[in-house]
Design a protein around this motif. Structure first.
Motif: not given
Length: 199
Positions: A16-25, A89-104
């Motif tokens: 899990x740590x490798x995956x989290x770091x991979x998203x950042x990198x 509108x509800x979808x965007x509000x709820x998915x916004x936090x993960x867009x930062x993680x998965x924008x790559x």
């Protein structure tokens, strides 16, 4: 001596740590290699390859994780009786936090792994197209483009806003929701009202 369950838990935590770091990198540099990911995760390359035999395996796993999160939100949102514009509108509000993680994934989708990512994102694409088709049918969304194309344009804009939000704090959930609704053909007063009604 660690027990079998302890070893399994530690392996899962490392994975899990490798995956989290991979998203950042990869978010900083979509061309980053496995060595850079290993260094950032404070493990040796062999450990990364032990969990993910190739870079494609790593990216496929990241994509599967994104698909699981986003389909769960989309399925819940589209199951409601709300109009399609309110559901969006509800979808965007709820998915916004993960867009930062998965924008790559948007950048990687245009690269050498595009075909693999595209096929894995199929369920998300289908749910988005169905929601837009529903909105076109009830005339709350524009009909100048097919639903699959229009939904992908709006979804891409969501990630573009998320990508720039790190340097411009005015680019937030509200900006993303209003902008994507406008792109879908919702009049600005209605887009603003729908956005402001989100919790």
């Amino acid at each position: 001596m660690p027990t079998e369950s302890t070893r399994a838990r530690l392996m899962q935590e490392t994975r899990d740590r490798i995956l989290d770091v991979a998203l950042e990198v990869l978010g900083e540099n979509p061309d980053a290699g496995m060595g850079e990911i290993a260094t950032a995760a404070a493990v040796v390359r062999r450990t990364v390859y032990g969990h993910f035999p190739s870079r494609l395996d790593l990216i496929r796993t990241l994509t599967e994780r994104a698909v699981t999160e986003m389909t769960a939100v989309l399925t819940e949102v589209t199951a409601s009786d709300a109009e399609a514009d309110a559901a969006w509108a509800e979808f965007i509000a709820r998915v916004w936090p993960v867009t930062h993680r998965y924008r790559v994934l948007l950048a990687l989708r245009r690269g050498e792994y595009g075909e693999a990512i595209h096929s894995l994102l199929g369920p998300v694409d289908d749910l988005l197209a169905d929601l837009v088709a529903r909105g076109q049918h009830t005339e709350v969304f524009a009909r100048h483009l097919p639903p699959d194309v229009l939904s992908q344009l709006a979804y891409t804009v969501l990630f573009a806003i998320a990508d720039n939000a790190r340097s411009d704090k005015t680019l937030n959930t509200r900006a993303a929701t209003i902008t994507t609704l406008l792109l879908l053909g919702v009049p600005q007063p209605q887009a603003t009202t729908l956005t402001d009604n989100q919790p």
